[in-house]
Write a protein that holds these residues in place. Sequence first.
Motif, PDB file in Angstrom:
ATOM      1  N   LYS A  26       0.827  -1.208   0.000  1.00  0.00           N
ATOM      2  CA  LYS A  26       0.000   0.000   0.000  1.00  0.00           C
ATOM      3  C   LYS A  26       0.865   1.264   0.000  1.00  0.00           C
ATOM      4  N   GLU A  27       1.972   1.237   0.745  1.00  0.00           N
ATOM      5  CA  GLU A  27       2.873   2.390   0.780  1.00  0.00           C
ATOM      6  C   GLU A  27       3.515   2.620  -0.584  1.00  0.00           C
ATOM      7  N   ILE A  28       3.944   1.535  -1.219  1.00  0.00           N
ATOM      8  CA  ILE A  28       4.560   1.658  -2.540  1.00  0.00           C
ATOM      9  C   ILE A  28       3.525   2.144  -3.553  1.00  0.00           C
ATOM     10  N   ARG A  29       2.302   1.636  -3.472  1.00  0.00           N
ATOM     11  CA  ARG A  29       1.250   2.080  -4.388  1.00  0.00           C
ATOM     12  C   ARG A  29       0.991   3.576  -4.225  1.00  0.00           C
ATOM     13  N   ALA A  30       0.971   4.049  -2.986  1.00  0.00           N
ATOM     14  CA  ALA A  30       0.756   5.478  -2.736  1.00  0.00           C
ATOM     15  C   ALA A  30       1.906   6.304  -3.321  1.00  0.00           C
ATOM     16  N   LYS A  31       3.146   5.825  -3.158  1.00  0.00           N
ATOM     17  CA  LYS A  31       4.293   6.528  -3.740  1.00  0.00           C
ATOM     18  C   LYS A  31       4.190   6.560  -5.259  1.00  0.00           C
ATOM     19  N   LEU A  32       3.842   5.418  -5.844  1.00  0.00           N
ATOM     20  CA  LEU A  32       3.737   5.362  -7.303  1.00  0.00           C
ATOM     21  C   LEU A  32       2.618   6.268  -7.810  1.00  0.00           C
ATOM     22  N   ASP A  33       1.516   6.322  -7.085  1.00  0.00           N
ATOM     23  CA  ASP A  33       0.432   7.220  -7.471  1.00  0.00           C
ATOM     24  C   ASP A  33       0.888   8.674  -7.453  1.00  0.00           C
ATOM     25  N   SER A  76      12.664  11.289 -11.514  1.00  0.00           N
ATOM     26  CA  SER A  76      13.712  10.275 -11.588  1.00  0.00           C
ATOM     27  C   SER A  76      14.121   9.800 -10.200  1.00  0.00           C
ATOM     28  N   VAL A  77      14.358  10.725  -9.296  1.00  0.00           N
ATOM     29  CA  VAL A  77      14.757  10.366  -7.929  1.00  0.00           C
ATOM     30  C   VAL A  77      13.634   9.616  -7.219  1.00  0.00           C
ATOM     31  N   ALA A  78      12.409  10.066  -7.413  1.00  0.00           N
ATOM     32  CA  ALA A  78      11.266   9.423  -6.748  1.00  0.00           C
ATOM     33  C   ALA A  78      11.091   7.985  -7.224  1.00  0.00           C
ATOM     34  N   ILE A  79      11.259   7.757  -8.507  1.00  0.00           N
ATOM     35  CA  ILE A  79      11.134   6.397  -9.036  1.00  0.00           C
ATOM     36  C   ILE A  79      12.197   5.497  -8.414  1.00  0.00           C
ATOM     37  N   GLN A  80      13.427   5.989  -8.340  1.00  0.00           N
ATOM     38  CA  GLN A  80      14.500   5.185  -7.758  1.00  0.00           C
ATOM     39  C   GLN A  80      14.303   4.957  -6.268  1.00  0.00           C
ATOM     40  N   SER A  81      13.679   5.900  -5.580  1.00  0.00           N
ATOM     41  CA  SER A  81      13.517   5.777  -4.128  1.00  0.00           C
ATOM     42  C   SER A  81      12.448   4.763  -3.724  1.00  0.00           C
ATOM     43  N   THR A  82      11.627   4.329  -4.666  1.00  0.00           N
ATOM     44  CA  THR A  82      10.594   3.350  -4.316  1.00  0.00           C
ATOM     45  C   THR A  82      11.186   1.980  -4.037  1.00  0.00           C
ATOM     46  N   GLN A  83      12.401   1.743  -4.491  1.00  0.00           N
ATOM     47  CA  GLN A  83      13.074   0.462  -4.345  1.00  0.00           C
ATOM     48  C   GLN A  83      12.283  -0.679  -4.976  1.00  0.00           C
ATOM     49  N   MET A  84      11.519  -0.326  -5.994  1.00  0.00           N
ATOM     50  CA  MET A  84      10.829  -1.344  -6.782  1.00  0.00           C
ATOM     51  C   MET A  84      11.847  -1.965  -7.734  1.00  0.00           C
ATOM     52  N   PRO A  85      11.671  -3.218  -8.074  1.00  0.00           N
ATOM     53  CA  PRO A  85      12.597  -3.851  -9.025  1.00  0.00           C
ATOM     54  C   PRO A  85      12.236  -3.464 -10.461  1.00  0.00           C
ATOM     55  N   PHE A  86      12.478  -2.198 -10.811  1.00  0.00           N
ATOM     56  CA  PHE A  86      12.171  -1.749 -12.163  1.00  0.00           C
ATOM     57  C   PHE A  86      13.151  -2.382 -13.138  1.00  0.00           C
ATOM     58  N   PRO A  87      12.671  -2.674 -14.344  1.00  0.00           N
ATOM     59  CA  PRO A  87      13.577  -3.221 -15.351  1.00  0.00           C
ATOM     60  C   PRO A  87      14.656  -2.181 -15.688  1.00  0.00           C
ATOM     61  N   THR A  88      15.784  -2.644 -16.211  1.00  0.00           N
ATOM     62  CA  THR A  88      16.895  -1.747 -16.512  1.00  0.00           C
ATOM     63  C   THR A  88      16.516  -0.687 -17.543  1.00  0.00           C
ATOM     64  N   GLU A  89      15.557  -0.983 -18.392  1.00  0.00           N
ATOM     65  CA  GLU A  89      15.172   0.007 -19.403  1.00  0.00           C
ATOM     66  C   GLU A  89      14.390   1.176 -18.807  1.00  0.00           C
ATOM     67  N   MET A  90      14.061   1.128 -17.514  1.00  0.00           N
ATOM     68  CA  MET A  90      13.361   2.249 -16.884  1.00  0.00           C
ATOM     69  C   MET A  90      14.208   3.522 -16.955  1.00  0.00           C
ATOM     70  N   THR A  91      15.514   3.399 -16.807  1.00  0.00           N
ATOM     71  CA  THR A  91      16.404   4.562 -16.909  1.00  0.00           C
ATOM     72  C   THR A  91      16.288   5.178 -18.295  1.00  0.00           C
ATOM     73  N   HIS A  92      16.221   4.336 -19.316  1.00  0.00           N
ATOM     74  CA  HIS A  92      16.069   4.829 -20.687  1.00  0.00           C
ATOM     75  C   HIS A  92      14.695   5.449 -20.894  1.00  0.00           C
ATOM     76  N   ARG A  93      13.696   4.869 -20.267  1.00  0.00           N
ATOM     77  CA  ARG A  93      12.329   5.400 -20.392  1.00  0.00           C
ATOM     78  C   ARG A  93      12.254   6.809 -19.779  1.00  0.00           C
TER      79      ARG A  93
END
Length: 171
Positions: A39-46, A83-100
Motif C-alpha cells: 500500500k505504501e509503494i502504491r501510494a508513492k507510485l500514485d 527520476s529520484v522518486a522512481i528510484q527511491s521506491t526500491q521497486m525492481p524496475f527493469p533496466t530500461e526504466m532509466t532509458h524510459r
Amino acid sequence: MAQAESAAILSGHQNITWAILIFGWFIVNRQNNLRETRKEIRAKLDSIIKLILEVEEVSVKFHTEDFDRNLARLIRSRIARVSVAIQSTQMPFPTEMTHRIARFRQSITLLNFDESDHEAKPQTDSLFDDIAEETNLLIDSIEEAYSSKYHSPLNKRLLGYLADKFSSRST
C-alpha cells in the motif's frame, strides 16, 4: 500409570496447539506487513504518476507560450524529482526504466527548450504527440513493474521474494 501417560499426551497436544498458534501468528503478521508495504509503494507510485502528469501539463504550457525561464527551471527540477522518486521506491524496475525516464525528459527538453531556439508551438504540433506518448509509456512501465511484483502468479512472487532476500544479504 495410565494417568501419567494421558497427561503426557495432553501436554504434547497443547505444545502442538501452541506451535500452530505461534506459526499462524507469524504468517498473519508477515502478510499484514507485506500488505502495508504494498500500500505504501502504491501510494508513492500514485504520487509519482501525478507528478509525471503535472510535468506533461506544464511542458505543454511552456512549449505553447513565449520562453519562460522560470517555467523551464520548474520543468527541469520536476523531471529530476520524478527520476529520484522512481528510484527511491526500491521497486525492481527493469533496466530500461532509466532509458524510459531519459526519453521522457528528451521529449520535453530536447527540442524547442533553449531560449535561443524557442518558439511558441501550436498544440497540433507533433512535439506534443511525442510528449504524450513518452508520458504514457513511462506511466505504463511503472504500472507494469508494480503489477509484475504484486499481481503476478504466486510462484513468480515467491521467486522474486527469494531473489530480494538473497540479494540484500550479499550487499
